[in-house]
Scaffold this motif. Structure first.
Motif, PDB file in Angstrom:
ATOM      1  N   CYS A1032      46.981  26.361  32.384  1.00 42.76           N
ATOM      2  CA  CYS A1032      45.805  27.048  32.888  1.00 42.76           C
ATOM      3  C   CYS A1032      45.680  28.385  32.150  1.00 42.76           C
ATOM      4  N   CYS A1035      46.413  31.260  34.940  1.00 43.65           N
ATOM      5  CA  CYS A1035      47.725  31.537  35.527  1.00 43.65           C
ATOM      6  C   CYS A1035      48.871  30.930  34.728  1.00 43.65           C
ATOM      7  N   CYS A1044      44.285  22.884  37.095  1.00 47.37           N
ATOM      8  CA  CYS A1044      45.386  23.787  37.420  1.00 47.37           C
ATOM      9  C   CYS A1044      46.020  23.343  38.731  1.00 47.37           C
ATOM     10  N   CYS A1051      43.368  28.513  41.334  1.00 52.05           N
ATOM     11  CA  CYS A1051      42.583  29.226  40.328  1.00 52.05           C
ATOM     12  C   CYS A1051      41.128  28.809  40.407  1.00 52.05           C
TER      13      CYS A1051
HETATM   14 ZN   LIG Z   1      45.665  28.416  37.179  1.00 49.74          ZN
END
Ligand SMILES: [Zn+2]
Ligand SMILES: [Zn+2]
Length: 1207
Positions: A1032, A1035, A1044, A1051
């Motif tokens: 991702c 993150c 994600c 997210c």
């Molecule tokens: Zn993420």
């Protein structure tokens, strides 16, 4: 205006009485008694002119008009005006319309002017003649200009029916106004017409006259009369010795053989100079009683007038050609004086152009720069009068004036910033006034008033060519606009330059002018310029000028820099693919947070020169250049590695052509991933810091006299002559930053505010000295000889302005003006600051530098012997400051404060709401050592923003950084309040990236400091591991199926990016190394072309992560998703194929940071089996490298990758 009819008789009577009184006083010859006849003649003359206008409103006398004497005009008429007795109101209105819309017509006054027209300044005995015209009455005289003078008018009394009066302009030092006589004057008494000669006048025509000149050696040439058409009229040349002009007569109706025949006549008798105003090119004249004379310093002869010569219009019936006999009557070809001995300057031929000589008649439409003699003609041409002496003309020149230019040069595309064609007159051609302007002169700015003599100097002494002159005028205008009147007065800036009192304006231009037009010794020769054929003058040949420099205002320069910085800001360029494609969003945005551009003068067209007054800011503590438009921060070095130390530089005018305009860009952005880099919407905040940096050694530094700063400087009072001072040697300087101080003792209730301040520590050298008549008196004896003289000086408030000038190792004199105060410099301790810094610094006394105290730099040589011991100390400090690497990392682990010089390699910024931090990566050591250890330096609040000049490529001395050790045992440094930073050199303008050294891997195992980055030719033995994954962008958690998987909070932005890494075992015959390649280098390591690589990554998207580990033969698989056999099989086959296990050229850096302090692994014993024999040998730890680039080895047959043919 006219009164009503009933009062008419009495008012006429009153008018007449007033008129008679005036005439008696101002006009009647003083030596005669009351002269009724004279008075009546004047009044009759006025009456005739008044009645001639037709609409005289029923009065036979101009009752609304009153007589004015010359003196009255001079003393009472402060404003320009005009008076037109013979004009009706409507005629005036029509005339006044001509002044509009751009100008204001001269206001009409109703004044009657009567006076004698004369060319004699002063009375008959003492007066002199120089060709000027005057109107004279009993009260005085006034200079005047008149179009089409009739010589018979001189000395007679006239009524001037139409005229204007212009009071003296601001530039006019004579303080005299002048008259412009619009119409032919009306004689008060009829002029006597001189009868023509009784017998025809014997004359010579030009062809014979010029032959006579050439044969003068054989014949005694009598005084002769010459007749012919006026074909050339030179300017009136006035030198210190004499004034003269030259005219040329040609044949009346030239035949082919006579076409070029003309004869030049010099007129230099003072009484005849006024002829210059009467002569009209194209008309035919007779000049009598001419003689032949040789011009001093020339090889040829000319005709010259004698005191008894006369000028008259040629009337064919009154003249008769003189019959001469002799051989000279046969025509010959050598007819004209030709130039023989002038040398053309050695100019590149192709660039030089010839100007065209022509006649031109036009109207002045604009005044571009009056002192410089620059005007606009007919809205489209430039006109330059500077190559003539144009003083007399200058007072008349304003929009609306009509000029006839004889033999004027036309120069096209002169360059240097001038776009239109320019007409310029040399001495050969006269400028004839053909019409006055009805406009009121505009109010003149100071720029339009001063500088005439400086501009003259440029033309007559510096002998500038026209293109260069036009540029210099423009440059002086630019500079005056920048510096005047706040920093300098116009008249001071543009004053005439003399060796003792040089003009600042010229000094600023001198470097450019000296290069383009070295001062020449030859002076213009007016005779040659007018007489010689072919014509040669400074305007004859010219080359188009490339604008050497422009002098922008500092505000313009900063704005231009800012504009360019943002115009060139492109995230896609700062973060090019493929690197950007693998960056998660936080790294992406950090990488964009700070960037910079550096603009050298050559980046501008035309190149820019930097000019400003150097000031030290008492608010910010930094140095600034200042002009009228504002100020620009600057970073100065005296020269390479030498900081600025002399506070006397404050207030100096600085000019440099070598500088770097630096723009630092701070950007706060939230780009989700590389795909959005083209969209500007993700930039949240952007700001720029603009400054210039240069070496003073490259600059011209001109001290500006104090009186220039303040024209009304207070007189030197007794107290300013008093003062006391004390010397100190500076040993350490601390950062300029906001510190907490109790502002004063009385107001303790106030919360201490952080105040911008800095400290220096050092020691006193001797006691206090008092100011004496010449310099400083002897130092006072110290009260306690044994006492330590260490001192801590605190600079806060406006004394922070000294920050840039204080440097360790230098000796300064602290000066306190005003009457002597005992023990002023000996304050023990200080209540204003806590005792702790004092203890730290080991100082006995602590002193706050007062705002009005000043600093002077003292050179160690000038000091008496008592300072001998301190010289050594200062020397060691200097080497400490500028010396080589004093920072030995492994040895100084315990010492937490370190100092060193280093080159900045990169600068990255964390610029988020949470954390602001600048990381500098530097290479420590001197430039000549081959391999430089690297180190990271962190700058955080309150040391932000960082000082100016911490740019990649710059060399910097860091003093007293705090050394720290990270969890991974890497050493890094941080700024603290005692840190002092001195830039030693600016980033090079052109960075030549040197190729990495090519080495054998075994070299890395020897010595302490191997190269940090290098290239080696090696062979890939095996792949140790391979990892491909999608994460991702937000993150960085793994994203199977492109989603994600982070839980709470999930997210919001679902953008995934690919990541890859591969570990290879390589050897080059000398050693083995483990190489880690990341991201797009993995494609190169696997020998895949971009298409193959992209397809491979797409296959990984579904499982999200694939990891292969090779332990011996066969691959063991580890994956976060379902096993995809064909993919694994493919990767396994690929990693064991010769297309991966191949020779390569590897560029790498050491994976282990050079600043890592964990001790190196010792060599270990390893057992090998060699056939039947077991061998035990000592093996060095395996090298660990990070890949910077993989290139195919030229020896490898298949260098295009495994499947090159399929791409
Ligand atoms: Zn993420
Ligand atoms: Zn010329």
């Amino acid at each position: 205006m006219a009164a009503c009819g009933a009062q008419a008789p009495s008012s006429e009577q009153a008018w007449l009485e007033a008129a008679q009184t005036f005439i008696q006083e101002s006009l009647c010859p003083t030596d005669k008694e009351l002269n009724v006849q004279f008075t009546q003649s004047v009044i009759d003359c006025v009456k005739t002119v008044w009645l001639s206008q037709g609409k005289y409103q029923g009065f036979t006398l101009p009752l609304s008009y009153s007589f004015v004497s010359v003196q009255n005009l001079r003393t009472h008429q402060r404003l320009p005006c005009c008076s037109h007795l013979s004009w009706s109101s409507s005629a005036y209105q029509t005339w006044a319309q001509k002044a509009r819309p751009n100008g204001v017509p001269l206001p009409r006054e109703r004044l009657l002017l009567v006076g004698t027209l004369t060319d004699l300044s002063g009375d008959l005995e003492q007066g002199s003649r120089n060709g000027s015209l005057y109107v004279k009455d009993n009260t005085g005289m006034l200079g005047c200009e008149l179009i089409d003078l009739d010589l018979s008018w001189l000395g007679h009394l006239f009524l001037f029916p139409s005229w204007s009066y212009l009071p003296p302009a601001r530039w006019n030092s004579s303080g005299e106004g002048h008259l412009e006589l619009w119409e032919a004057p009306v004689p008060v008494f009829p002029l006597t017409v001189s009868p023509g000669p009784l017998t025809p006048l014997p004359v010579l025509y030009p062809e014979i006259a010029s032959r006579l000149l050439r044969h003068r050696s054989k014949f005694r040439v009598e005084q002769q009369n010459l007749a012919g058409k006026l074909i050339q009229l030179s300017a009136l040349v006035k030198s210190k010795k004499k004034a003269y002009f030259i005219l040329s007569l040609g044949e009346l109706s030239p035949t082919i053989s006579q076409a070029i025949s003309h004869v030049s006549i010099i007129v230099q008798i003072p009484a005849q100079l006024v002829w210059h105003r009467a002569l009209c090119p194209g008309k035919a004249y007779v000049l009598t009683q001419l003689r032949v004379s040789r011009i001093r310093g020339h090889h040829y002869c000319v005709w010259m007038t004698s005191p008894s010569s006369h000028l008259m219009l040629l009337e064919p019936e009154c003249v008769q050609e003189l019959e001469l006999e002799g051989p000279f009557l046969e025509a010959d070809s050598k007819s004209l004086p030709t130039s023989s001995n002038f040398q053309d300057k050695k100019e590149p031929k192709g660039l030089m152009r010839d100007s065209r000589l022509l006649h031109y008649t036009g109207t002045v439409t604009g005044v571009l720069n009056e002192p410089a003699g620059l005007y606009e003609l007919d809205g489209q041409l430039g006109l330059c009068l500077a190559y003539q002496q144009f003083h007399d003309l200058r007072r008349v020149m304003r929009p609306g004036v009509c000029l006839e230019l004889q033999d004027v040069h036309l120069l096209q595309s002169v360059g240097g910033g001038t776009t239109r064609p320019v007409l310029a007159s040399c001495l050969r051609g006269a400028i004839l006034l053909r019409g006055f302007s009805c406009q009121k002169p505009g109010t003149q700015s100071s720029l339009q008033t001063h500088g005439a003599s400086l501009y003259e100097q440029l033309v007559w002494e510096r002998q500038l060519s026209l293109p260069l002159y036009l540029w210099a005028v423009k440059a002086l205008e630019e500079l005056a606009c920048k510096l005047c009147p706040h920093l300098l007065r116009h008249h001071q800036f543009l004053q005439h330059s003399s060796p003792r009192n040089p003009s600042l304006g010229l000094q600023l231009l001198a470097p450019t002018l000296d290069a383009l037009a070295p001062p020449s010794r030859s002076i213009r020769n007016a005779h040659k310029e007018i007489l010689e054929e072919p014509h040669h003058c400074p305007l004859q040949k010219y080359a188009q000028l490339q604008t050497p420099y422009s002098f922008p205002t500092l505000a313009t320069l900063a704005e231009e820099g800012r504009h360019r910085a943002w115009a060139s800001f492109d995230p896609k360029v700062l973060l090019p693919l493929p690197e950007a494609a693998y960056l998660p969003c936080c790294q992406l945005n950090h990488r964009l947070a700070w960037s910079w551009i550096c603009l050298p003068p050559a980046a501008f067209h035309p190149p820019q020169a930097l000019v400003g007054v150097l000031v030290a800011s008492s608010h910010k503590g930094c140095l600034q250049l200042r002009d009228r438009s504002g100020s620009l921060s600057c970073l100065l070095l005296a020269k390479h590695s030498q900081p600025l130390t002399d506070p006397q530089l404050i207030g100096c005018l600085v000019r440099t052509e070598k500088f770097q305009l630096v723009v630092e860009r701070d950007v706060r952005s939230n780009f989700p991933s590389w795909k959005e880099l083209g969209m500007t919407g993700f930039i949240q905040k952007q700001q720029a810091r603009v400054y210039v940096q240069f070496f003073l050694a490259d600059a011209l530094i001109l001290p500006v006299p104090r009186s220039f700063h303040h024209s009304s400087a207070p007189p030197q009072t007794e107290s300013t002559c008093l003062g006391q001072s004390r010397l100190f040697l500076l040993s350490h300087k601390e950062a300029l930053m906001k510190r907490n101080f109790c502002t004063s003792l009385g107001t303790t209730s106030e919360v201490p505010k952080p105040t911008l301040s800095f400290h220096v520590s050092g020691c006193w050298l001797g006691g206090t000295q008092k100011k004496e008549r010449i310099g400083w008196g002897p130092p006072e004896p110290l009260t306690d000889e044994n006492k330590d003289q260490k001192v801590l000086l605190i600079f806060l408030g406006s004394s922070v302005r000294w920050f840039e000038f204080l440097h360790p190792g230098e000796i300064y004199r602290l000066v306190a003006p005003g009457p002597a105060t005992p023990k002023l410099f000996e304050v023990e301790g200080s209540s204003c600051t806590s005792q702790r810094p004092l203890e730290l610094a080991g100082c006995v006394s602590c002193l706050t530098v007062q705002d009005e105290w000043t600093l002077e730099l003292e050179s160690a040589q000038d000091l008496p012997d008592m300072l001998g011991i301190h010289k050594a100390l200062s020397g060691s400090l200097l080497t400490d400051l500028l010396g080589a690497n004093v920072f030995l990392l492994p040895c100084s682990v315990t010492d937490s404060l370190v100092s060193f010089s280093a080159e900045i390699l990169s600068r990255t910024v964390w610029n988020t709401e949470v954390r602001r931090c600048v990381k500098l990566t530097v290479a420590i050591g001197t430039a000549d050592s081959e391999f430089l250890p690297r180190l990271d330096i962190y700058i955080e609040d309150p040391h932000l923003p960082p000082p100016l000049g911490l740019l990649p490529g710059a060399r910097v001395h860091f003093n007293q950084l705090e050394k720290r050790i990270s969890r991974s045992h890497n050493v890094y440094c941080c700024f603290r309040s005692s840190t002092y930073v001195q830039v030693l050199s600016f980033p090079p303008e052109t960075t030549v990236s040197a190729p990495l050294p090519h080495i054998y891997l075994a070299e890395l195992q020897q010595g302490t400091w191997g190269p940090f980055q290098a290239t080696a030719s090696c062979h890939v033995i095996s792949v140790v591991s391979l990892q491909l994954l999608w994460v991702c962008a937000h993150c960085t958690s793994v994203c199977p199926q492109g989603r994600c998987i982070r839980q709470g909070p999930a997210c919001s932005i679902q953008t995934s990016i690919s990541q890859a890494s591969i570990r290879l075992l390589v050897e080059d015959g000398t050693a083995e190394a483990m190489v880690t390649c990341r991201n797009y280098h993995v494609a190169a390591a696997l020998g895949l072309c971009p298409n193959e690589w992209t397809s491979l990554l797409e296959f990984i998207r579904k499982p999200g992560r694939v990891v292969l580990k090779f332990t011996g033969p066969g691959a063991q698989l580890e994956s976060s998703a379902k096993i995809e056999e064909p993919l694994i099989l493919y990767l396994h086959t690929l990693c064991t194929s010769p297309s991966v296990l191949r020779p390569v050229v590897l560029s790498f850096e050491l994976e282990r940071k050079p600043s890592n302090i964990t001790p190196l692994e010792p060599p270990r014993l390893q057992r090998f089996q060699c056939g039947e024999l077991p061998l035990l040998t000592r093996v060095n730890p395996r090298l660990r490298l990070a890949c910077l680039c993989i290139q195919e080895s030229s020896e490898h047959p298949n260098s295009q990758g495994a499947f090159a043919s399929s791409c």
